[in-house]
Write a protein that holds these residues in place. Structure first.
Motif, mmCIF file in Angstrom:
data_model
loop_
_atom_site.group_PDB
_atom_site.id
_atom_site.type_symbol
_atom_site.label_atom_id
_atom_site.label_comp_id
_atom_site.label_asym_id
_atom_site.label_seq_id
_atom_site.Cartn_x
_atom_site.Cartn_y
_atom_site.Cartn_z
ATOM 1 N N ARG A 76 1.151 -1.410 0.504
ATOM 2 C CA ARG A 76 -0.269 0.438 -0.175
ATOM 3 C C ARG A 76 1.082 1.262 -0.420
ATOM 4 O O ARG A 76 2.041 1.177 1.158
ATOM 5 C CB ARG A 76 -0.935 -0.091 1.540
ATOM 6 C CG ARG A 76 -2.103 1.309 1.440
ATOM 7 C CD ARG A 76 -3.138 1.152 2.432
ATOM 8 N NE ARG A 76 -4.070 1.795 2.615
ATOM 9 C CZ ARG A 76 -4.888 2.106 3.246
ATOM 10 N NH1 ARG A 76 -5.672 1.056 3.661
ATOM 11 N NH2 ARG A 76 -5.624 2.833 2.933
ATOM 12 N N THR A 78 -0.219 4.462 0.901
ATOM 13 C CA THR A 78 -0.401 5.678 2.015
ATOM 14 C C THR A 78 -0.481 4.603 3.070
ATOM 15 O O THR A 78 -0.813 3.612 3.018
ATOM 16 C CB THR A 78 -1.489 6.328 1.454
ATOM 17 O OG1 THR A 78 -2.098 5.387 1.512
ATOM 18 C CG2 THR A 78 -0.910 7.283 0.635
ATOM 19 N N VAL A 79 0.238 5.314 4.318
ATOM 20 C CA VAL A 79 0.109 4.733 5.411
ATOM 21 C C VAL A 79 -1.532 4.493 6.170
ATOM 22 O O VAL A 79 -2.020 5.446 5.801
ATOM 23 C CB VAL A 79 1.221 5.784 6.235
ATOM 24 C CG1 VAL A 79 1.069 4.469 7.976
ATOM 25 C CG2 VAL A 79 2.545 5.559 6.007
ATOM 26 N N GLY A 83 -2.006 -3.107 8.374
ATOM 27 C CA GLY A 83 -0.672 -3.301 7.858
ATOM 28 C C GLY A 83 -0.405 -4.759 8.331
ATOM 29 O O GLY A 83 -0.929 -4.859 9.799
ATOM 30 N N HIS A 515 3.365 -1.972 3.970
ATOM 31 C CA HIS A 515 3.503 -1.241 3.449
ATOM 32 C C HIS A 515 4.014 -0.734 2.860
ATOM 33 O O HIS A 515 5.176 -1.296 3.257
ATOM 34 C CB HIS A 515 2.904 0.619 4.573
ATOM 35 C CG HIS A 515 2.584 0.248 5.680
ATOM 36 N ND1 HIS A 515 0.622 0.984 4.818
ATOM 37 C CD2 HIS A 515 1.280 0.143 7.131
ATOM 38 C CE1 HIS A 515 -0.182 0.546 6.133
ATOM 39 N NE2 HIS A 515 0.103 0.211 6.429
#
Ligand code: SF4
Length: 531
Positions: A76, A78-79, A83, A515
């Motif tokens: 992904r 963006t944070v 996760g 992430h």
């Protein structure tokens, strides 16, 4: 052939039946128990009973269906909060599924499907397990995702140390088996080449098995213990300090002995009458070195052992080892032959240091021109400390090097050379688990990636033996069409997130979103790292 059919000399095409493409071949052994499945994902062709896994532990028989046991890893951009979670795909695959997806649609634009856990394209007559369509900055892009089975692959290991690991070309062993060799040293680092087709398949079964296990461990960022013929015993792990003969290495040298003389000459000037920087490669002597000459330093009368290369630069002052500056010496004075009585004088001040500053001694010549060790003055000690400060931490760096120019290309296109050409034309980005992969110049698709930039546990094995590693090819949809890509197998990212791979023969049943590593560029919308 009728007389009116023009074939330019080729046999007539009419009446040629299209091949019947089975999802999986018929079992080789007709007497295979009915509750078993034959796995086609590598040449081993395991027959797997219900509830059991195959020889590689990567595929299993789940209720009569072959499944990839690990989740496919997605990155992904963006944070987010999700996760690491493992999320099952909805039942059914691709267009067959009538289930609606209630996931976060925004996620789709920010997700990259990696080859980790994706399952393989083998036996290479079918499209790759994931061919993902998405958008990047308003442009339609496609990522072809697979786990490659690599016989031609190795790890290049850079070990930041001056300590002697072993002679160039020496065998590197793991559990007694030869698994690689010492290759050419680089500046401040010793280099190993580990694994590779010669050890995987060219030796005994045991050599191949030990080699593939060692490679998997190294690729998955675990420590491996190796011994080098005629050299050291080492423990290496990606991103960690190497351990040489039981001692954890601390510092990478600031430079060779000559470079260290050059860097610190001005700072030492006036505080010393002579400096010797002990180094297995080039030992530097300040008063003779060009840096000392530029400072107009008078000769000290020092007479060095070893082979003089150029003024103030000596080769082979001692044997290689794990002592001062990568030599085998414990007493630095052992590399001084003597002093010219017509030049040297009592009271002269001599600094001897290694290239990392870890070893350093201060001497003053007595009446007989014998160096006598004394307490090092604080201002000289500060310069030795600065040598140490300028040394970077010693690390082991592990680069995966694999040949992807073979049959796995068939998972992208029916005309594989077009993929190779498109990469060389910078139209197709190549990544390994989302990490940037350097593509070597010349023929084929020979890629190299830093395992630390790849997701954990990216590597697997099959007993042929070979390494399994993730690989992704990303490009514009228009370029994908141009190279004859399997357009019919493109699935929109939202559908992939919902139902997984386009097929259900050995496909993963769940996804795990991680992430993106901050140092890795987003794989979409960029060209490959071409050599
Ligand atoms: S070793 Fe693994 S990939 Fe190969 S056939 Fe067996 S289960 Fe399938």
């Amino acid at each position: 052939m009728t007389e009116h059919t023009k074939t330019d000399g080729l046999p007539a095409m009419e009446g040629v039946a299209a091949p019947q493409v089975l999802e999986r071949s018929r079992p080789r052994n007709e007497r295979m128990a009915s509750d078993k499945i034959e796995c086609n994902a590598c040449p081993v062709l395991c027959q797997i009973a219900q509830g059991r896994a195959g020889a590689c532990d990567r595929y299993a028989n789940s209720g009569g269906e072959l499944v990839r046991v690990d989740p496919v890893v997605l990155l992904r951009r963006t944070v987010g909060e999700d996760g690491g979670q493992v999320v099952p795909f909805l039942p059914g695959t691709g267009a067959d599924s009538g289930a609606s997806w209630d996931g976060d649609l925004l996620l789709a634009e920010d997700v990259f499907v990696t080859g980790v856990g994706s399952s393989t394209t083998y036996p290479d007559y079918k499209p790759a397990p994931f061919i993902v369509g998405s958008q990047h900055e308003g442009v339609d892009v496609v990522t072809v995702v697979t786990e490659g089975i690599f016989s031609y692959c190795s790890f290049k290991v850079k070990i930041d140390t001056d300590r002697y690991l072993g002679p160039e070309q020496a065998n590197v062993r793991c559990k007694g088996e030869v698994v690689g060799h010492v290759t050419t040293a680089e500046y401040g680092s010793q280099m190993l080449s580990l694994g590779g087709v010669h050890h995987l398949t060219g030796g005994s079964k045991k050599e191949g098995r030990v080699t593939v296990e060692m490679m998997e461990a190294l690729g998955n960022k675990r420590a491996v213990e190796l011994t080098i013929d005629g050299g050291s015993q080492i423990i290496i792990q990606a991103g960690r300090a190497p351990i040489v003969n039981g001692v954890e290495e601390q510092r990478m040298r600031v430079g060779c002995g000559s470079a260290t003389i050059g860097i610190f000459a001005k700072q030492l000037f006036g505080r010393v009458d002579e400096v010797v920087v002990v180094d297995d490669h080039i030992t530097g002597v300040l008063s003779e070195h060009q840096a000392g000459r530029c400072l107009d330093m008078p000769p000290s009368g020092i007479q060095m052992r070893g082979r003089k290369s150029t003024p103030g630069r000596y080769f082979q002052v001692a044997n290689p080892g794990t002592g001062w500056g990568g030599t085998d010496i414990a007493d630095p004075l052992s590399i001084i032959e003597g002093w010219d009585a017509g030049v040297a004088r009592p009271g002269m001040r001599l600094l001897m240091t290694s290239t990392t500053g870890e070893h350093a001694s201060w001497y003053v010549l007595d009446e007989r021109l014998q160096p006598v060790e004394q307490q090092m003055p604080a201002d000289v000690q500060a310069i030795v400390d600065r040598i140490g400060e300028n040394c970077e931490p010693s690390l082991a760096t592990v680069l995966f090097l694999g040949g992807a120019g073979g049959s796995l290309r068939a998972g992208v296109t029916e005309n594989p050379v077009l993929l190779t050409r498109s990469i060389k034309q910078a139209l197709v980005n190549v990544t390994c688990g989302g990490a940037p992969a350097y593509v070597w110049p010349g023929g084929g698709i020979t890629v190299m990636a830093d395992v630390l930039r790849m997701p954990d546990n990216s590597f697997g094995t099959v007993p042929t033996p070979a390494i399994v590693a993730p690989i992704e090819f990303s490009m514009r949809l228009s370029d994908f069409k141009e190279l004859g890509g399997h357009v019919g197998s493109v699935r929109p990212i939202a559908e992939v997130l919902r139902t997984g791979a386009w097929h259900n023969d050995g496909a993963p049943t769940a996804r795990r979103v991680l992430h993106r590593a901050p140092a890795n560029p987003w794989p979409l919308g960029r060209g490959p790292l071409l050599g």
